[in-house]
Scaffold this motif. Structure first.
Motif, PDB file in Angstrom:
ATOM      1  N   UNK A 289       0.860  -1.180   0.000  1.00  0.00           N
ATOM      2  CA  UNK A 289       0.000   0.000   0.000  1.00  0.00           C
ATOM      3  C   UNK A 289       0.898   1.233   0.000  1.00  0.00           C
ATOM      4  N   UNK A 290       1.071   1.870  -1.205  1.00  0.00           N
ATOM      5  CA  UNK A 290       1.983   3.001  -1.328  1.00  0.00           C
ATOM      6  C   UNK A 290       1.563   4.210  -0.474  1.00  0.00           C
ATOM      7  N   UNK A 291       0.294   4.228  -0.020  1.00  0.00           N
ATOM      8  CA  UNK A 291      -0.155   5.363   0.800  1.00  0.00           C
ATOM      9  C   UNK A 291       0.495   5.354   2.187  1.00  0.00           C
ATOM     10  N   UNK A 292       1.083   4.230   2.578  1.00  0.00           N
ATOM     11  CA  UNK A 292       1.734   4.130   3.887  1.00  0.00           C
ATOM     12  C   UNK A 292       3.195   4.545   3.842  1.00  0.00           C
ATOM     13  N   UNK A 293       3.737   4.807   2.658  1.00  0.00           N
ATOM     14  CA  UNK A 293       5.149   5.138   2.539  1.00  0.00           C
ATOM     15  C   UNK A 293       5.466   6.421   3.302  1.00  0.00           C
ATOM     16  N   UNK A 294       6.534   6.374   4.057  1.00  0.00           N
ATOM     17  CA  UNK A 294       6.964   7.545   4.821  1.00  0.00           C
ATOM     18  C   UNK A 294       6.236   7.742   6.132  1.00  0.00           C
ATOM     19  N   UNK A 295       5.279   6.838   6.449  1.00  0.00           N
ATOM     20  CA  UNK A 295       4.520   6.946   7.700  1.00  0.00           C
ATOM     21  C   UNK A 295       5.077   5.963   8.728  1.00  0.00           C
ATOM     22  N   UNK A 296       4.853   6.201  10.013  1.00  0.00           N
ATOM     23  CA  UNK A 296       5.321   5.262  11.034  1.00  0.00           C
ATOM     24  C   UNK A 296       4.626   3.916  10.886  1.00  0.00           C
ATOM     25  N   UNK A 297       5.343   2.862  11.179  1.00  0.00           N
ATOM     26  CA  UNK A 297       4.795   1.514  11.076  1.00  0.00           C
ATOM     27  C   UNK A 297       3.847   1.238  12.238  1.00  0.00           C
ATOM     28  N   UNK A 298       2.784   0.445  11.961  1.00  0.00           N
ATOM     29  CA  UNK A 298       1.845   0.052  13.015  1.00  0.00           C
ATOM     30  C   UNK A 298       2.495  -0.885  14.024  1.00  0.00           C
ATOM     31  N   UNK A 299       3.520  -1.580  13.604  1.00  0.00           N
ATOM     32  CA  UNK A 299       4.179  -2.562  14.459  1.00  0.00           C
ATOM     33  C   UNK A 299       5.364  -1.886  15.142  1.00  0.00           C
ATOM     34  N   UNK A 300       5.361  -1.927  16.478  1.00  0.00           N
ATOM     35  CA  UNK A 300       6.458  -1.351  17.248  1.00  0.00           C
ATOM     36  C   UNK A 300       7.336  -2.494  17.745  1.00  0.00           C
ATOM     37  N   UNK A 301       8.589  -2.508  17.280  1.00  0.00           N
ATOM     38  CA  UNK A 301       9.516  -3.569  17.669  1.00  0.00           C
ATOM     39  C   UNK A 301      10.031  -3.325  19.084  1.00  0.00           C
ATOM     40  N   UNK A 302      10.498  -4.376  19.757  1.00  0.00           N
ATOM     41  CA  UNK A 302      11.030  -4.202  21.109  1.00  0.00           C
ATOM     42  C   UNK A 302      12.256  -3.298  21.127  1.00  0.00           C
ATOM     43  N   UNK A 303      12.590  -2.809  22.332  1.00  0.00           N
ATOM     44  CA  UNK A 303      13.674  -1.832  22.459  1.00  0.00           C
ATOM     45  C   UNK A 303      15.033  -2.414  22.083  1.00  0.00           C
ATOM     46  N   UNK A 304      15.210  -3.716  22.280  1.00  0.00           N
ATOM     47  CA  UNK A 304      16.509  -4.330  21.980  1.00  0.00           C
ATOM     48  C   UNK A 304      16.592  -4.853  20.552  1.00  0.00           C
ATOM     49  N   UNK A 305      15.646  -4.467  19.679  1.00  0.00           N
ATOM     50  CA  UNK A 305      15.652  -4.969  18.300  1.00  0.00           C
ATOM     51  C   UNK A 305      16.860  -4.441  17.523  1.00  0.00           C
ATOM     52  N   UNK A 306      17.354  -3.235  17.886  1.00  0.00           N
ATOM     53  CA  UNK A 306      18.510  -2.675  17.174  1.00  0.00           C
ATOM     54  C   UNK A 306      19.769  -3.518  17.382  1.00  0.00           C
ATOM     55  N   UNK A 307      19.811  -4.244  18.494  1.00  0.00           N
ATOM     56  CA  UNK A 307      20.986  -5.065  18.782  1.00  0.00           C
ATOM     57  C   UNK A 307      20.884  -6.462  18.172  1.00  0.00           C
TER      58      UNK A 307
ATOM     59  N   UNK B  48      -0.697  -9.218  16.983  1.00  0.00           N
ATOM     60  CA  UNK B  48      -0.062  -9.638  15.729  1.00  0.00           C
ATOM     61  C   UNK B  48       1.265 -10.303  16.067  1.00  0.00           C
ATOM     62  N   UNK B  49       1.661 -11.230  15.207  1.00  0.00           N
ATOM     63  CA  UNK B  49       2.960 -11.894  15.317  1.00  0.00           C
ATOM     64  C   UNK B  49       3.885 -11.261  14.285  1.00  0.00           C
ATOM     65  N   UNK B  50       4.992 -10.652  14.757  1.00  0.00           N
ATOM     66  CA  UNK B  50       5.893  -9.907  13.880  1.00  0.00           C
ATOM     67  C   UNK B  50       7.249 -10.609  13.816  1.00  0.00           C
TER      68      UNK B  50
ATOM     69  N   UNK C  92      19.990  -9.054  14.872  1.00  0.00           N
ATOM     70  CA  UNK C  92      19.936  -9.114  13.401  1.00  0.00           C
ATOM     71  C   UNK C  92      18.561  -9.561  12.952  1.00  0.00           C
ATOM     72  N   UNK C  93      18.023 -10.573  13.603  1.00  0.00           N
ATOM     73  CA  UNK C  93      16.680 -11.047  13.254  1.00  0.00           C
ATOM     74  C   UNK C  93      16.012 -11.532  14.537  1.00  0.00           C
ATOM     75  N   UNK C  94      14.702 -11.659  14.478  1.00  0.00           N
ATOM     76  CA  UNK C  94      13.937 -12.106  15.637  1.00  0.00           C
ATOM     77  C   UNK C  94      12.453 -12.043  15.351  1.00  0.00           C
ATOM     78  N   UNK C  95      11.659 -12.385  16.390  1.00  0.00           N
ATOM     79  CA  UNK C  95      10.195 -12.352  16.275  1.00  0.00           C
ATOM     80  C   UNK C  95       9.619 -11.938  17.620  1.00  0.00           C
ATOM     81  N   UNK C  96       8.437 -11.349  17.590  1.00  0.00           N
ATOM     82  CA  UNK C  96       7.782 -10.896  18.813  1.00  0.00           C
ATOM     83  C   UNK C  96       6.279 -10.838  18.579  1.00  0.00           C
ATOM     84  N   UNK C  97       5.538 -10.897  19.678  1.00  0.00           N
ATOM     85  CA  UNK C  97       4.084 -10.748  19.608  1.00  0.00           C
ATOM     86  C   UNK C  97       3.727  -9.402  20.225  1.00  0.00           C
ATOM     87  N   UNK C  98       3.031  -8.577  19.472  1.00  0.00           N
ATOM     88  CA  UNK C  98       2.702  -7.231  19.927  1.00  0.00           C
ATOM     89  C   UNK C  98       1.322  -6.847  19.402  1.00  0.00           C
ATOM     90  N   UNK C  99       0.969  -5.579  19.572  1.00  0.00           N
ATOM     91  CA  UNK C  99      -0.323  -5.072  19.111  1.00  0.00           C
ATOM     92  C   UNK C  99      -0.092  -4.021  18.042  1.00  0.00           C
TER      93      UNK C  99
END
Length: 717
Positions: free
Chosen positions: A271-289, A305-307, A291-298
């Motif tokens: 959906x190109x209308x979402x480009x440049x907007x914040x993502x609905x999925x907020x990753x955990x704080x340690x995601x920057x550290x 949702x399962x991300x 490389x890959x992972x998964x989490x369950x959030x809202x």
């Protein structure tokens, strides 16, 4: 199996081929069995408690097992899908890393191209317009050789960092140097030095004229000899090429795959209308550290949702895939629905079992309870007809035996109560007669004792009274002597008072004469102040005349001109002296008025004081006359006190004789009272014993009557 109720006996009819439970007939028979049975408090019923326990146990077991299975299967499904989706995300990320790596290599080839380095050096060093144009044309041709034939690339642009030269663009990318030098993404590329800088997607491209979104990467083109860079290479790529790499990636129904940067901003989405907007999925704080992972959030709508996410190798972007949890566990929901269905069936079965327990346990217990209630109300001939062989049947037999024993005991107790009641009546009559006689004796004895006591008390009062009279006579004699002494002192004081009053009369007369003389002197002083006032009026008129004369002299001097100037000065001085005289006269007049006012007040005070002095003289004379009268009367009073003292002495001797006689009477009365009180005490003790015996007889009769009334409630025939 069918259960029938005939006279509280349970009979079973079973079929050899199988056992069938008819719940409806069981329920109807249970209802018929409950008719006529009174349920006082259903919440305390044993049958209801057993029914609730069985119902709850079956239902809870089914729900726990079913919901646990649902929860376990849901967790397993989420774990498996998370693993498989993570693998798919990793594979897609690898494909994109390969594509992005090709673009990075392409920019490196362009930067290391000798022709590009040569032409850039020419552009930096020359000032000739034609040479610059020729170099830019050659750079455009070189870029064309790299870009042409690659449909994924929109175009390439070489932009000067500081100079005002135009940019060199090939393909569909036409980025102006002025717009680029003012942009934030240009600053990002320059700050990166010679490193690759990936730029976020833009809906209309970086030129602002594209019909579809693009992404770009840029780097500073450094000179291979001097390591200085004055130009930037921007390679613009179609965003749809990223979508082509991800078109085969599917994580499930309603799933979404996006690319986000470190700020959680969407770089790519279907959906190109979402480009440049914040993502609905907020990753955990340690995601920057990671490389890959998964989490369950809202998400932004509050849905679970399962991300799954994986970081790219060539930039700080992440490939993010999300799928709603409810879509993952849609198949597991069948287990939950089946659990509720089985729970409903188990509830029906539990109800049937509960009704069976009520018929087998609760109904016989209710019957026994009702029979016990009848026995409590006095009906001792009730008996249980439950003929079962189990514990309830044994309880019924024990109840019948207990009621038989109680009936015999009540019959025997009733006969004994009748005998006790007869004996209690006879004992009550005898006790009452004894009590009446004892009361009569006690009353007579108490009257005698009361008379003796009254006599003793009166004698004691008389003795006390004579003693008190004796003490008072002594006090009167002492007071009489004191009064005689006081009268003599008063007579002496009255003589001295008379002398003092004569002296006071003489001094008061002298004061009156002095006051009269002072009044006359003040009157003369008042006349003097009036004369001074008249003199001041004359002086005041003289000052006025002097003022008028000085004014006339001033006028005449003014007419005389220069010859009258000296006379004018004299006239002014005279006028000033006249003014000073007038002011002094006014001050003296005010002082004189003050003196006259105070003299008037002094005259008024003396005039008011003179009658008071006269009244004082009259009062002093009257007081002198009173002192003379007191002196004569005090002599007569002393003589009378002497006569009273003689009479009191004779009365004191008579009182001593009366006191001895009252002491003898009091002693005899006390002895008589003590004897009477002893007899009265014995009579009272006998009366109390008789009354206690009567009370015991009445109590025995009351208890017998109560026992008889209690036993009359029970029916034994």
């Amino acid at each position: 199996m069918k259960w029938t109720n005939k006279g509280n006996n349970m009979k079973t009819e079973s079929d050899k081929k199988g056992i069938n439970v008819d719940v409806k007939s069981l329920y109807s028979s249970s209802v018929n069995g409950l008719k006529g049975i009174k349920l006082e408090n259903p919440s305390k019923s044993v049958g209801l408690m057993l029914f609730l326990i069985i119902f709850s146990a079956i239902l809870i077991c089914v729900l726990v097992v079913g919901l646990f299975s649902y929860s376990t299967s849901k967790s397993i499904i989420k774990d498996k899908i998370s693993q498989s989706s993570s693998v798919a995300i990793t594979q897609s990320k690898g494909k994109l890393d390969l594509m992005f790596g090709n673009y990075v290599d392409l920019t490196m080839q362009i930067m290391l191209d000798k022709n590009v380095q040569s032409e850039l050096l020419t552009l930096e060093s020359t000032t000739d317009s034609y040479e610059k144009f020729s170099s830019m044309k050659k750079l455009s041709d070189i870029l064309q050789t790299y870009v042409i034939g690659n449909s994924t690339i929109v175009g390439a642009t070489i932009i000067p960092i500081k100079s005002g030269d135009p940019s060199v663009s090939v393909g569909g990318s036409t980025i102006s140097s002025d717009a680029a030098q003012k942009s934030d993404w240009m600053k990002t590329i320059v700050d990166g030095g010679g490193k690759i800088s990936w730029l976020p997607s833009k809906a209309k491209g970086y030129s602002g004229t594209m019909s579809e979104p693009t992404i770009a990467l840029g780097r500073v083109l450094k000179n291979t000899v001097t390591n200085q860079g004055n130009y930037v290479l921007v390679l613009e790529i179609y965003l749809k090429q990223v979508g082509k790499q991800l078109q085969d990636l599917s994580l499930g129904q309603n799933s979404e795959v996006t690319i986000i940067n470190s700020d959680n901003t969407i770089i790519y989405s279907k959906d190109f209308s979402k480009l440049g907007k914040p993502s609905d999925i907020v990753l955990p704080a340690d995601a920057d550290k990671q490389v890959h992972g998964s989490t369950q959030t809202k998400d932004s709508q509050g849905q679970q949702v399962l991300a799954m996410y994986d970081k790219f190798d060539s930039m700080n972007w992440r490939l993010l895939g999300s799928v709603p949890v409810k879509e993952l566990v849609r198949d597991a929901a069948k287990i939950r629905d089946l659990t509720w269905i089985i729970a409903g069936i188990a509830a029906v079965i539990a109800i049937g079992i509960g009704i069976l327990v009520i018929r087998m346990v609760a109904l016989p217990l209710i019957q026994l309870r009702n029979l016990m209630n009848e026995g409590e109300r006095g009906n001792l001939y009730v008996r249980s007809k439950v003929g079962k062989k189990d514990e309830i049947g044994q309880l019924s037999q024990s109840f019948n035996q207990m009621m038989t024993q109680i009936t015999a005991l009540v019959t025997q107790t009733n006969q004994s109560a009748q005998d006790v009641l007869t004996t209690a009546g006879e004992l009550t009559d005898a006790s009452k007669k004894t009590a009446v006689s004892a009361k009569e004796i006690a009353v007579a004895t108490e009257e005698i004792a009361n008379g003796a006591t009254s006599l003793a008390m009166e004698a004691e009062k008389g003795s006390d009274l004579t003693t008190e009279i004796s003490e008072q006579m002594k006090e009167v004699m002492q007071a009489n002597h004191q009064m005689g002494s006081s009268a003599a002192e008063v007579e002496k004081a009255s003589r001295q008072g008379t002398v003092y009053m004569n002296s006071l009369i003489e001094k008061t007369g002298l004061t009156e004469e002095m006051t009269r003389s002072m009044v006359e002197k003040v009157d003369r002083l008042k006349e003097s102040t009036r004369s001074i006032r008249k003199i001041l009026d004359v002086l005041n008129n003289m000052t006025k005349q002097t003022n008028i004369l000085s004014l006339n002299a001033t006028i005449e001097a003014a007419r005389a001109g220069a010859a009258g100037k000296g006379f004018m000065v004299v006239a002014d001085e005279i006028r000033k002296l006249a003014d000073q005289s007038r002011q002094s006269i006014d001050v003296v007049g005010q002082i004189t008025e003050t003196i006259q006012r105070e003299i008037d007040e002094t005259v008024n005070v003396l005039s008011n004081a003179y009658p008071i002095f006269q009244e004082q003289i009259g009062s002093v004379k009257e007081a002198n006359q009173i002192f003379l009268t007191v002196q004569s009367q005090m002599g007569d009073f002393v003589q009378r006190l002497n006569s009273v003292t003689d009479s009191i002495s004779a009365l004191d001797r008579s009182q001593l004789v009366l006191s001895d006689a009252m002491a003898n009477v009091s002693a005899v009365a006390e002895e008589s009272s003590a004897t009477s009180q002893e007899v009265a005490s014995l009579s009272n003790e006998q009366t109390n014993i008789s009354e206690g015996l009567v009370k015991l007889s009445d109590k025995l009769e009351t208890v017998s009557m109560g026992l008889k009334e209690t036993l009359s409630r029970f029916r034994t025939e």
